[in-house]
Scaffold this active site. Structure first.
Site, PDB file in Angstrom:
ATOM      1  N   ASP A 112      -7.089   4.103  -4.521  1.00 53.79           N
ATOM      2  CA  ASP A 112      -7.768   3.916  -3.230  1.00 53.79           C
ATOM      3  C   ASP A 112      -8.412   5.279  -2.955  1.00 53.79           C
ATOM      4  O   ASP A 112      -8.649   6.052  -3.901  1.00 53.79           O
ATOM      5  CB  ASP A 112      -6.772   3.495  -2.135  1.00 53.79           C
ATOM      6  N   LYS A 123       0.862  -1.183   0.000  1.00 58.92           N
ATOM      7  CA  LYS A 123       0.000   0.000   0.000  1.00 58.92           C
ATOM      8  C   LYS A 123       0.891   1.222   0.000  1.00 58.92           C
ATOM      9  O   LYS A 123       2.017   1.179   0.512  1.00 58.92           O
ATOM     10  CB  LYS A 123      -0.890   0.032   1.245  1.00 58.92           C
TER      11      LYS A 123
HETATM   12  P1  NDP Z   1     -13.091   7.465  -2.920  1.00 56.44           P
HETATM   13  O1  NDP Z   1     -12.026   8.454  -2.711  1.00 56.44           O
HETATM   14  O2  NDP Z   1     -13.641   7.258  -4.284  1.00 56.44           O
HETATM   15  O3  NDP Z   1     -14.330   7.765  -1.969  1.00 56.44           O
HETATM   16  C1  NDP Z   1     -14.170   7.810  -0.596  1.00 56.44           C
HETATM   17  C2  NDP Z   1     -15.500   8.157   0.038  1.00 56.44           C
HETATM   18  O4  NDP Z   1     -15.410   7.933   1.440  1.00 56.44           O
HETATM   19  C3  NDP Z   1     -15.875   9.611  -0.139  1.00 56.44           C
HETATM   20  O5  NDP Z   1     -17.262   9.727  -0.159  1.00 56.44           O
HETATM   21  C4  NDP Z   1     -15.267  10.248   1.091  1.00 56.44           C
HETATM   22  O6  NDP Z   1     -15.880  11.459   1.497  1.00 56.44           O
HETATM   23  C5  NDP Z   1     -15.531   9.191   2.131  1.00 56.44           C
HETATM   24  N1  NDP Z   1     -14.503   9.281   3.180  1.00 56.44           N
HETATM   25  C6  NDP Z   1     -13.168   9.165   3.029  1.00 56.44           C
HETATM   26  N2  NDP Z   1     -12.538   9.357   4.195  1.00 56.44           N
HETATM   27  C7  NDP Z   1     -13.508   9.623   5.092  1.00 56.44           C
HETATM   28  C8  NDP Z   1     -13.476   9.910   6.466  1.00 56.44           C
HETATM   29  N3  NDP Z   1     -12.329   9.956   7.148  1.00 56.44           N
HETATM   30  N4  NDP Z   1     -14.675  10.088   7.090  1.00 56.44           N
HETATM   31  C9  NDP Z   1     -15.849  10.038   6.383  1.00 56.44           C
HETATM   32  N5  NDP Z   1     -15.915   9.773   5.076  1.00 56.44           N
HETATM   33  C10 NDP Z   1     -14.769   9.573   4.445  1.00 56.44           C
HETATM   34  O7  NDP Z   1     -12.518   6.087  -2.342  1.00 56.44           O
HETATM   35  P2  NDP Z   1     -13.017   4.585  -2.606  1.00 56.44           P
HETATM   36  O8  NDP Z   1     -14.479   4.541  -2.825  1.00 56.44           O
HETATM   37  O9  NDP Z   1     -12.110   3.993  -3.614  1.00 56.44           O
HETATM   38  O10 NDP Z   1     -12.643   3.895  -1.204  1.00 56.44           O
HETATM   39  C11 NDP Z   1     -13.600   3.739  -0.147  1.00 56.44           C
HETATM   40  C12 NDP Z   1     -13.144   2.625   0.770  1.00 56.44           C
HETATM   41  O11 NDP Z   1     -13.045   1.402   0.034  1.00 56.44           O
HETATM   42  C13 NDP Z   1     -11.768   2.817   1.421  1.00 56.44           C
HETATM   43  O12 NDP Z   1     -11.779   2.219   2.703  1.00 56.44           O
HETATM   44  C14 NDP Z   1     -10.852   2.003   0.511  1.00 56.44           C
HETATM   45  O13 NDP Z   1      -9.670   1.600   1.178  1.00 56.44           O
HETATM   46  C15 NDP Z   1     -11.750   0.824   0.204  1.00 56.44           C
HETATM   47  N6  NDP Z   1     -11.430   0.044  -0.977  1.00 56.44           N
HETATM   48  C16 NDP Z   1     -11.327   0.617  -2.215  1.00 56.44           C
HETATM   49  C17 NDP Z   1     -11.051  -0.147  -3.328  1.00 56.44           C
HETATM   50  C18 NDP Z   1     -11.005   0.413  -4.693  1.00 56.44           C
HETATM   51  O14 NDP Z   1     -10.848  -0.362  -5.634  1.00 56.44           O
HETATM   52  N7  NDP Z   1     -11.159   1.718  -4.893  1.00 56.44           N
HETATM   53  C19 NDP Z   1     -10.804  -1.596  -3.201  1.00 56.44           C
HETATM   54  C20 NDP Z   1     -11.016  -2.125  -1.879  1.00 56.44           C
HETATM   55  C21 NDP Z   1     -11.298  -1.314  -0.825  1.00 56.44           C
HETATM   56  P3  NDP Z   1     -15.100  12.849   1.281  1.00 56.44           P
HETATM   57  O15 NDP Z   1     -15.274  13.172  -0.160  1.00 56.44           O
HETATM   58  O16 NDP Z   1     -15.776  13.804   2.191  1.00 56.44           O
HETATM   59  O17 NDP Z   1     -13.671  12.614   1.666  1.00 56.44           O
HETATM   60  O1  2IT Z   2      -7.844  -1.853  -0.915  1.00 63.63           O
HETATM   61  C1  2IT Z   2      -7.754  -2.326  -2.066  1.00 63.63           C
HETATM   62  O2  2IT Z   2      -7.831  -3.542  -2.287  1.00 63.63           O
HETATM   63  C2  2IT Z   2      -7.592  -1.379  -3.179  1.00 63.63           C
HETATM   64  N1  2IT Z   2      -7.572  -0.169  -2.964  1.00 63.63           N
HETATM   65  C3  2IT Z   2      -7.385  -1.896  -4.578  1.00 63.63           C
HETATM   66  C4  2IT Z   2      -5.947  -2.267  -4.812  1.00 63.63           C
HETATM   67  C5  2IT Z   2      -5.605  -2.677  -6.221  1.00 63.63           C
HETATM   68  O3  2IT Z   2      -4.419  -2.945  -6.421  1.00 63.63           O
HETATM   69  O4  2IT Z   2      -6.472  -2.727  -7.095  1.00 63.63           O
END
Ligand code: NDP
Ligand code: 2IT
Length: 445
Positions: A165, A125
């Site tokens: 992420d 990461k």
């Molecule tokens: P994005 O940046 O697209 O969206 C994040 C969302 O979560 C936004 O709505 C953001 O709001 C909110 N958020 C972030 N931090 C906080 C906080 N501290 N408190 C409240 N709301 C918060 O990210 P993703 O959708 O990609 O990621 C969301 C989650 O999924 C994370 O935990 C990530 O690690 C996990 N994840 C993502 C993957 C991927 O492929 N993208 C894969 C597996 C897991 P705001 O705009 O206000 O910050």
């Molecule tokens: O938390 C996760 O698994 C991710 N943000 C996706 C990582 C990836 O390499 O696609």
């Protein structure tokens, strides 16, 4: 003290002031204890002491110039945690809270998650405390170029393959890829989540959300149920939340909430495809706040609150770590919620997890339920290596099969270790064994 507690004590001492990392390690180590007891080879090989220590941690300066010509300095990181079963693989997070503790917890989780995907990927990461909010495209580009100007020497398509992420989506991956290509003079699959016309995979943007819903379907099947008509609470409004809702709609469920760090909206009529399309434009193009959804569609808005007080059948936490406290978990359970599928990483704190397990609800921990994102990144890597691209249907089918397999593997392992349906234990042990055996096979690594 037992072996697990001894190891945890060492982790605490060596990683002082890193509570998220300690939390993630504690959850895994405590739940894999039966496997450590059953297999002497892991004790003799001191696998626990080895697996909690990242193979390499990189921390670097990222200087860049803002639109006013002022010099800004951020901190960049890459935690290359474990390469026993494949090249390092995992996302980059750009968020002001990013620090070693958060990236080490995410890197540690990634090791087991990637192992569960059935694909050959190690765990890593990275990211930065850079905050993309309120920055112009040009500022984001200059930051990404500076970040890659150091990172490029540590990564490569067979070494370490970053992706997105929080705060890192298609725009950022594009800027990062462009800079890597200039520096190395090579067009390769060094990042995943790329644009479709320059090496990206169909379904990668959808994959984490779709996967979390496919995982929920598998959990429901064990009780002869489906998602049809289920009321679902979703947190976040980014990549994972958006495609979770898209898939829930396709399967006849009703998603009623979206949130961001300022608050949440409650739309009791359900977030239809049309409203979702509007919300996606709001978040991905106009980069606005979720409150605007309430203003536009007359939904309720709760400032400064999380959505767990809304009555629901199923919850899909898709924002960030520790967003469901013990108290939130109790509220969800009291309101009749009986399924939690974690799109986010470690969204439920230890007290919350304890309650979900005690009540024996259908609980899919992040490293199993959200593995569809990185799994589809693995499929993007395969397509890049073959220099061809699969159709939408082909990738979606593979993703679906992988999620079914992850559920089965975690479920069967929970049965094998005497706690049927405890997918925390099942996923952690199943993910661990593959990596631990590979480490033993490779000598003292
Ligand atoms: P994005 O940046 O697209 O969206 C994040 C969302 O979560 C936004 O709505 C953001 O709001 C909110 N958020 C972030 N931090 C906080 C906080 N501290 N408190 C409240 N709301 C918060 O990210 P993703 O959708 O990609 O990621 C969301 C989650 O999924 C994370 O935990 C990530 O690690 C996990 N994840 C993502 C993957 C991927 O492929 N993208 C894969 C597996 C897991 P705001 O705009 O206000 O910050
Ligand atoms: O938390 C996760 O698994 C991710 N943000 C996706 C990582 C990836 O390499 O696609």
């Amino acid at each position: 003290m037992g072996l697990i507690q001894d190891t945890l004590e060492t982790v605490r001492r060596r990683n002082a002031g890193e509570p998220e990392f300690f939390q993630a390690v504690t959850e895994v180590l405590e739940s894999i204890e039966p496997a450590i007891q059953r297999h002497k080879k892991y004790r003799d090989g001191r696998i626990l002491d080895r697996i909690v220590e990242p193979e390499r941690q990189l921390i670097f300066r990222v200087p860049w110039q803002d639109d006013k010509g002022q010099i800004q300095v951020n901190r960049g990181f890459r935690i290359q945690f474990n390469s026993a079963i494949g090249p390092y693989k995992g996302g980059l997070r750009f968020h002001p809270t990013v620090c070693a503790s958060i990236l080490k917890f995410l890197g540690f989780e990634q090791v087991f998650k990637n192992s569960l995907t059935t694909l050959p990927m190690g765990g890593a990461k990275g990211g930065s405390d850079f905050d993309p909010k309120g920055k112009s495209d040009a500022e984001v580009m200059r930051f990404c170029q500076s970040f890659m100007t150091e990172l490029f020497r540590h990564i490569g398509p067979d070494t370490d393959v970053p992706a997105g992420d929080i705060g890192v989506g298609g725009r950022e991956i594009g800027f990062l890829f462009g800079q890597y290509k200039r520096l190395v003079n090579e067009f390769s699959g060094v990042l995943t989540g790329k644009g479709l016309n320059w090496g990206g995979s169909l379904i990668r943007p959808e994959a984490t959300g779709y996967g979390a819903v496919y995982f929920a379907q598998e959990m429901l099947k064990t009780r002869g149920q489906t998602l049809q008509g289920k009321v679902c609470v979703v947190s976040g409004s980014g990549n994972v939340a958006q495609y979770t809702i898209e898939k829930l709609n396709q399967l006849g469920a009703k998603a009623v909430t979206l949130s961001d760090s300022n608050g949440f909206i409650y739309d009791k009529d359900g977030i239809s495809d049309e409203k979702l399309a509007w919300a996606m434009d709001l978040k991905n193009v106009r980069r606005g706040r979720i409150k605007e959804y309430a203003d536009k569609f007359g939904a309720e808005y709760y400032a400064g609150k999380r959505p767990w007080g809304i009555e629901c059948d199923c919850a899909f936490p898709s924002a960030t770590q520790n967003e469901i406290s013990g108290e939130d978990a109790k509220t969800l359970l009291d309101n009749g919620c009986f399924l939690v599928s974690e799109g986010a990483n470690m969204p439920t704190d230890p007290e919350g997890i304890e309650q979900f397990l005690a009540k024996k609800i259908l609980y899919g921990p992040g490293k199993a339920a959200n593995a569809g994102g990185v799994a589809t990144s693995g499929l993007e890597m395969s397509q890049n290596s073959m220099r061809l691209s699969w159709t939408r249907e082909e990738v979606d089918q593979r993703l679906h099969r992988i999620m079914i397999t992850i559920h089965k593997n975690a479920y069967d392992t929970s049965v094998e270790y005497g706690q049927p349906g405890n997918l925390v234990m099942g996923a952690n042990i199943a993910g661990f064994i593959k990596v631990a055996d590979a480490m033993l096979d490779q000598g003292l690594v």
